[in-house]
Motif scaffolding. Structure first.
Motif, short mmCIF file in Angstrom:
data_model
loop_
_atom_site.label_atom_id
_atom_site.label_comp_id
_atom_site.label_asym_id
_atom_site.label_seq_id
_atom_site.Cartn_x
_atom_site.Cartn_y
_atom_site.Cartn_z
N VAL A 28 9.82 15.18 21.27
CA VAL A 28 9.87 16.62 21.03
C VAL A 28 10.89 16.94 19.94
CG1 VAL A 28 10.55 18.83 22.08
CG2 VAL A 28 9.02 17.28 23.30
N TYR A 29 12.05 16.29 20.00
CA TYR A 29 13.09 16.48 18.99
C TYR A 29 12.58 16.10 17.59
CZ TYR A 29 17.30 15.41 16.30
OH TYR A 29 18.25 15.33 15.32
N ALA A 30 11.90 14.97 17.49
CA ALA A 30 11.36 14.54 16.21
C ALA A 30 10.28 15.50 15.72
CB ALA A 30 10.81 13.12 16.32
N GLY A 31 9.47 16.02 16.63
CA GLY A 31 8.46 16.99 16.25
C GLY A 31 9.07 18.27 15.71
N ILE A 32 10.16 18.72 16.33
CA ILE A 32 10.86 19.91 15.84
C ILE A 32 11.46 19.64 14.47
CG2 ILE A 32 12.89 21.38 16.24
CD1 ILE A 32 12.19 21.18 19.25
N LEU A 33 12.06 18.46 14.30
CA LEU A 33 12.62 18.12 12.99
C LEU A 33 11.55 18.12 11.91
CD1 LEU A 33 15.11 15.17 13.56
CD2 LEU A 33 15.62 17.47 12.80
N ARG A 34 10.43 17.50 12.19
CA ARG A 34 9.37 17.42 11.18
C ARG A 34 8.74 18.77 10.90
NH1 ARG A 34 6.30 11.66 11.92
NH2 ARG A 34 8.15 10.42 11.54
N ARG A 35 8.71 19.64 11.88
CA ARG A 35 8.06 20.94 11.69
C ARG A 35 8.98 21.94 11.01
NH1 ARG A 35 4.81 24.39 10.31
NH2 ARG A 35 4.18 26.05 11.68
N PHE A 36 10.26 21.97 11.38
CA PHE A 36 11.14 23.05 10.93
C PHE A 36 12.27 22.61 10.00
CE2 PHE A 36 9.48 24.56 15.03
CZ PHE A 36 8.79 25.66 14.57
N VAL A 37 12.65 21.35 10.00
CA VAL A 37 13.82 20.92 9.24
C VAL A 37 13.45 20.20 7.95
CG1 VAL A 37 15.94 19.55 9.37
CG2 VAL A 37 15.17 20.81 11.35
N ASN A 38 12.24 19.69 7.85
CA ASN A 38 11.85 18.94 6.66
C ASN A 38 11.78 19.90 5.47
OD1 ASN A 38 11.03 16.97 4.95
ND2 ASN A 38 9.06 16.63 5.92
N GLY A 105 13.46 12.40 11.15
CA GLY A 105 13.37 11.93 12.52
C GLY A 105 12.59 10.65 12.70
N LYS A 106 12.55 9.82 11.69
CA LYS A 106 11.76 8.59 11.78
C LYS A 106 12.28 7.67 12.89
CE LYS A 106 10.01 4.90 8.84
NZ LYS A 106 10.06 4.31 7.51
N THR A 107 13.57 7.52 13.00
CA THR A 107 14.16 6.69 14.04
C THR A 107 13.91 7.28 15.42
OG1 THR A 107 15.87 6.02 12.48
CG2 THR A 107 16.30 5.58 14.80
N VAL A 109 11.38 9.03 16.34
CA VAL A 109 9.97 8.79 16.70
C VAL A 109 9.78 7.36 17.21
CG1 VAL A 109 7.65 8.55 15.75
CG2 VAL A 109 9.01 10.53 15.17
N VAL A 110 10.37 6.40 16.52
CA VAL A 110 10.21 5.00 16.93
C VAL A 110 10.83 4.77 18.31
CG1 VAL A 110 10.87 2.62 16.38
CG2 VAL A 110 10.05 4.13 14.58
N VAL A 111 12.05 5.23 18.51
CA VAL A 111 12.72 5.03 19.80
C VAL A 111 12.01 5.84 20.89
CG1 VAL A 111 14.89 5.35 21.06
CG2 VAL A 111 14.92 4.46 18.74
N GLY A 112 11.57 7.06 20.56
CA GLY A 112 10.85 7.88 21.53
C GLY A 112 9.55 7.25 21.97
N ARG A 113 8.80 6.70 21.03
CA ARG A 113 7.55 6.02 21.39
C ARG A 113 7.81 4.80 22.25
NH1 ARG A 113 4.05 6.19 15.78
NH2 ARG A 113 3.60 8.41 15.86
N LEU A 114 8.85 4.04 21.91
CA LEU A 114 9.18 2.85 22.69
C LEU A 114 9.57 3.22 24.11
CD1 LEU A 114 9.71 -0.24 22.64
CD2 LEU A 114 12.07 0.32 22.09
N LEU A 115 10.47 4.20 24.26
CA LEU A 115 10.90 4.60 25.60
C LEU A 115 9.75 5.22 26.40
CD1 LEU A 115 14.44 6.09 24.91
CD2 LEU A 115 13.89 3.96 26.04
N THR A 116 8.94 6.03 25.75
CA THR A 116 7.80 6.63 26.45
C THR A 116 6.81 5.56 26.89
OG1 THR A 116 8.07 8.65 25.16
CG2 THR A 116 5.96 8.35 26.27
N GLY A 117 6.58 4.57 26.05
CA GLY A 117 5.68 3.48 26.43
C GLY A 117 6.20 2.69 27.61
N VAL A 118 7.48 2.34 27.57
CA VAL A 118 8.07 1.59 28.69
C VAL A 118 8.03 2.41 29.97
CG1 VAL A 118 10.23 0.62 29.58
CG2 VAL A 118 9.51 0.11 27.25
N GLY A 119 8.37 3.69 29.87
CA GLY A 119 8.35 4.56 31.04
C GLY A 119 6.96 4.74 31.61
N THR A 120 5.96 4.87 30.74
CA THR A 120 4.58 5.04 31.20
C THR A 120 4.06 3.77 31.87
OG1 THR A 120 4.19 6.61 29.40
CG2 THR A 120 2.25 5.65 30.46
N VAL A 121 4.34 2.62 31.27
CA VAL A 121 3.92 1.35 31.88
C VAL A 121 4.60 1.16 33.23
CG1 VAL A 121 4.05 -1.16 31.64
CG2 VAL A 121 3.29 0.24 29.71
#
Length: 132
Positions: A28-38, A105-107, A109-121
């Motif tokens: 969510v943080y990376a999405g906000i950065l990409r939408r409003f801060v870029n 927010g590239k970093t 996104v990568v860390v968020g996807r990794l943590l979300t994947g581990v949490g979902t599994v």
């Protein structure tokens, strides 16, 4: 004596509670950065050379002209009148670059996807594990 399956349940629950919310918050943080801060805006820059020197000139979205003086060595492969894309900050046109800017927010996104994947599994395995 607890078996490996008995010990896996609490570990999977901890992974779910730690990784899944943190990963979703980072996404969510990376999405906000990409939408409003870029802030980067692209314009077509033209190489110029006059009595004041050599560099790039471009118009912003309000049709104001901006220029970036460069040394002739920096633009040795370009002739006067050549165009190239200039990425600049709309509020600070002195902050510019010719290469496409990296997404904000590239970093995260990568860390968020990794943590979300581990949490979902861990969540899915935690539901399936009691069936065995």
């Amino acid at each position: 004596m607890p078996t490996a399956l008995d010990m896996a349940g609490p570990i999977l629950e901890m992974l779910t509670w730690l990784c899944l919310p943190a990963g979703l918050m980072l996404l969510v943080y990376a999405g906000i950065l990409r939408r409003f801060v870029n802030p980067w805006t692209v314009a077509e820059g033209v190489v110029y050379s006059d009595a004041s020197g050599t560099g790039f000139r471009w118009f912003d979205d309000k049709y104001r002209i901006h220029h970036a003086p460069m040394s002739p060595h920096d633009i040795k492969d370009m002739a006067v009148g050549d165009t190239l894309p200039i990425y600049y900050h709309p509020k600070r046109p002195t902050q510019w670059q010719t290469a496409m800017p990296e997404a904000a927010g590239k970093t995260a996104v990568v860390v968020g996807r990794l943590l979300t994947g581990v949490g979902t599994v861990a969540l899915i395995v935690g539901f399936i594990l009691p069936m065995f």
